[in-house]
Design a protein around this motif. Sequence first.
Motif, PDB file in Angstrom:
ATOM      1  N   GLN A   1      39.198  47.370  39.931  1.00 27.08           N
ATOM      2  CA  GLN A   1      39.688  46.015  40.168  1.00 27.08           C
ATOM      3  C   GLN A   1      40.345  45.460  38.910  1.00 27.08           C
ATOM      4  O   GLN A   1      40.078  45.932  37.798  1.00 27.08           O
ATOM      5  N   LEU A   2      41.179  44.452  39.114  1.00 32.44           N
ATOM      6  CA  LEU A   2      41.695  43.684  37.993  1.00 32.44           C
ATOM      7  C   LEU A   2      40.734  42.553  37.678  1.00 32.44           C
ATOM      8  O   LEU A   2      40.110  41.981  38.579  1.00 32.44           O
ATOM      9  N   ARG A   3      40.616  42.218  36.416  1.00 26.85           N
ATOM     10  CA  ARG A   3      39.831  41.052  36.044  1.00 26.85           C
ATOM     11  C   ARG A   3      40.452  39.803  36.649  1.00 26.85           C
ATOM     12  O   ARG A   3      41.670  39.711  36.822  1.00 26.85           O
ATOM     13  N   ALA A   4      39.613  38.853  36.990  1.00 28.26           N
ATOM     14  CA  ALA A   4      40.104  37.628  37.625  1.00 28.26           C
ATOM     15  C   ALA A   4      41.067  36.873  36.728  1.00 28.26           C
ATOM     16  O   ALA A   4      41.988  36.204  37.222  1.00 28.26           O
ATOM     17  N   ASP A   5      40.888  36.959  35.404  1.00 33.04           N
ATOM     18  CA  ASP A   5      41.757  36.224  34.485  1.00 33.04           C
ATOM     19  C   ASP A   5      42.961  37.047  34.034  1.00 33.04           C
ATOM     20  O   ASP A   5      43.689  36.650  33.131  1.00 33.04           O
ATOM     21  N   ASP A   6      43.176  38.206  34.656  1.00 30.73           N
ATOM     22  CA  ASP A   6      44.334  39.028  34.334  1.00 30.73           C
ATOM     23  C   ASP A   6      45.607  38.287  34.750  1.00 30.73           C
ATOM     24  O   ASP A   6      45.690  37.738  35.854  1.00 30.73           O
ATOM     25  N   ALA A   7      46.609  38.271  33.882  1.00 33.60           N
ATOM     26  CA  ALA A   7      47.845  37.531  34.167  1.00 33.60           C
ATOM     27  C   ALA A   7      48.553  38.076  35.407  1.00 33.60           C
ATOM     28  O   ALA A   7      49.152  37.309  36.179  1.00 33.60           O
TER      29      ALA A   7
ATOM     30  N   PRO B   1      41.626  26.332  56.371  1.00 35.22           N
ATOM     31  CA  PRO B   1      41.112  26.429  54.998  1.00 35.22           C
ATOM     32  C   PRO B   1      40.770  25.090  54.364  1.00 35.22           C
ATOM     33  O   PRO B   1      41.484  24.104  54.537  1.00 35.22           O
ATOM     34  N   GLN B   2      39.668  25.094  53.639  1.00 33.16           N
ATOM     35  CA  GLN B   2      39.279  23.949  52.823  1.00 33.16           C
ATOM     36  C   GLN B   2      39.349  24.297  51.339  1.00 33.16           C
ATOM     37  O   GLN B   2      39.934  23.566  50.556  1.00 33.16           O
ATOM     38  N   LYS B   3      38.754  25.437  50.966  1.00 31.59           N
ATOM     39  CA  LYS B   3      38.806  25.933  49.591  1.00 31.59           C
ATOM     40  C   LYS B   3      39.098  27.430  49.652  1.00 31.59           C
ATOM     41  O   LYS B   3      38.600  28.126  50.536  1.00 31.59           O
ATOM     42  N   ILE B   4      39.895  27.925  48.701  1.00 31.37           N
ATOM     43  CA  ILE B   4      40.231  29.344  48.668  1.00 31.37           C
ATOM     44  C   ILE B   4      39.915  29.907  47.293  1.00 31.37           C
ATOM     45  O   ILE B   4      40.318  29.344  46.269  1.00 31.37           O
ATOM     46  N   LEU B   5      39.182  31.010  47.286  1.00 35.02           N
ATOM     47  CA  LEU B   5      38.877  31.684  46.037  1.00 35.02           C
ATOM     48  C   LEU B   5      40.131  32.356  45.497  1.00 35.02           C
ATOM     49  O   LEU B   5      40.957  32.848  46.268  1.00 35.02           O
ATOM     50  N   SER B   6      40.284  32.380  44.196  1.00 32.06           N
ATOM     51  CA  SER B   6      41.437  33.041  43.586  1.00 32.06           C
ATOM     52  C   SER B   6      41.500  34.504  44.049  1.00 32.06           C
ATOM     53  O   SER B   6      40.507  35.224  43.954  1.00 32.06           O
ATOM     54  N   PRO B   7      42.651  34.974  44.564  1.00 32.64           N
ATOM     55  CA  PRO B   7      42.752  36.361  45.038  1.00 32.64           C
ATOM     56  C   PRO B   7      42.449  37.367  43.944  1.00 32.64           C
ATOM     57  O   PRO B   7      42.752  37.166  42.765  1.00 32.64           O
ATOM     58  N   MET B   8      41.837  38.468  44.370  1.00 33.49           N
ATOM     59  CA  MET B   8      41.522  39.581  43.488  1.00 33.49           C
ATOM     60  C   MET B   8      42.276  40.804  43.975  1.00 33.49           C
ATOM     61  O   MET B   8      42.843  40.803  45.080  1.00 33.49           O
ATOM     62  N   PHE B   9      42.284  41.876  43.171  1.00 29.77           N
ATOM     63  CA  PHE B   9      43.053  43.079  43.491  1.00 29.77           C
ATOM     64  C   PHE B   9      42.191  44.305  43.241  1.00 29.77           C
ATOM     65  O   PHE B   9      41.472  44.368  42.247  1.00 29.77           O
ATOM     66  N   ASN B  10      42.283  45.281  44.168  1.00 34.34           N
ATOM     67  CA  ASN B  10      41.523  46.503  43.979  1.00 34.34           C
ATOM     68  C   ASN B  10      42.374  47.742  44.242  1.00 34.34           C
ATOM     69  O   ASN B  10      43.442  47.666  44.861  1.00 34.34           O
ATOM     70  N   ARG B  11      41.877  48.861  43.739  1.00 35.72           N
ATOM     71  CA  ARG B  11      42.554  50.150  43.876  1.00 35.72           C
ATOM     72  C   ARG B  11      41.507  51.215  44.178  1.00 35.72           C
ATOM     73  O   ARG B  11      40.489  51.311  43.506  1.00 35.72           O
ATOM     74  N   TYR B  12      41.764  51.991  45.239  1.00 37.65           N
ATOM     75  CA  TYR B  12      40.897  53.103  45.604  1.00 37.65           C
ATOM     76  C   TYR B  12      41.682  54.399  45.464  1.00 37.65           C
ATOM     77  O   TYR B  12      42.820  54.495  45.934  1.00 37.65           O
ATOM     78  N   ARG B  13      41.070  55.417  44.853  1.00 38.99           N
ATOM     79  CA  ARG B  13      41.684  56.732  44.731  1.00 38.99           C
ATOM     80  C   ARG B  13      40.595  57.740  44.374  1.00 38.99           C
ATOM     81  O   ARG B  13      39.478  57.358  44.017  1.00 38.99           O
TER      82      ARG B  13
END
Length: 226
Positions: free
Chosen positions: A45-51, A76-88
């Motif tokens: 995953q990318l860190r949440a604070d990754d640019a 929607p009322q509140k949305i969590l900041s999107p995250m990113f993942n990679r599987y391989r």
Amino acid sequence: MLLVIPDVLDPQALSEARERLGRADWRDGRETAGYAAAGRKTNEQLRADDAVAAALGQRILDALSRDARFVSFVLPQKILSPMFNRYRGGGEYGFHIDNAIRVDPLTGQRIRADVSTTVFLNGPDEYEGGELLIEGTYGAEALKLPAGHAVAYPGSSLHRVAPVTRGERLASFFWTQSMVGDDAQRALLYELDTAIQALARRPENADEVVRLTGVYHNLVRRWAQT
């Protein structure tokens, strides 16, 4: 109930996202797993604070905020900041249920995870395996969507990502707190709204549309929490 949303990102946006993700700083995905799920999770995953994550996540949220289907389905009322993942390399995430309460690492805000959303960032022909399997009333549904498509489904669902045995699977994921926390109530509202929109295409249904629209909004008033 789940909703597939096609073409959240267009080909140009996907190309730019893929290029930036290819140069990103990927970390062990178990860092963000709960204690019960950590042993079932082998991805990056990318860190949440990754640019890169911040910029691409905002682009996804901007696109979905303009999508009437997503807004109607999720409310929607509140949305969590999107995250990113990679599987391989055989990476997978075994069956689990997402934590009910998430803390946004960027804002510190607590969010009830009513609806989960996954946005597929590369095509199904680019990897083998990697299906998102979501358990529902009639068994598991396997999803491996085209690049740019998204799926939204109840956060209370048991689900998994099958092992990726060739190539790599890229996706963004996030959670939304809905104004209507009950899955069944939210599904009824979506079905009613969809039916109203279909009836509204015929002018002769105008009176019925007005009455049904009133029913819809009165149910929202009864069930919504703001």
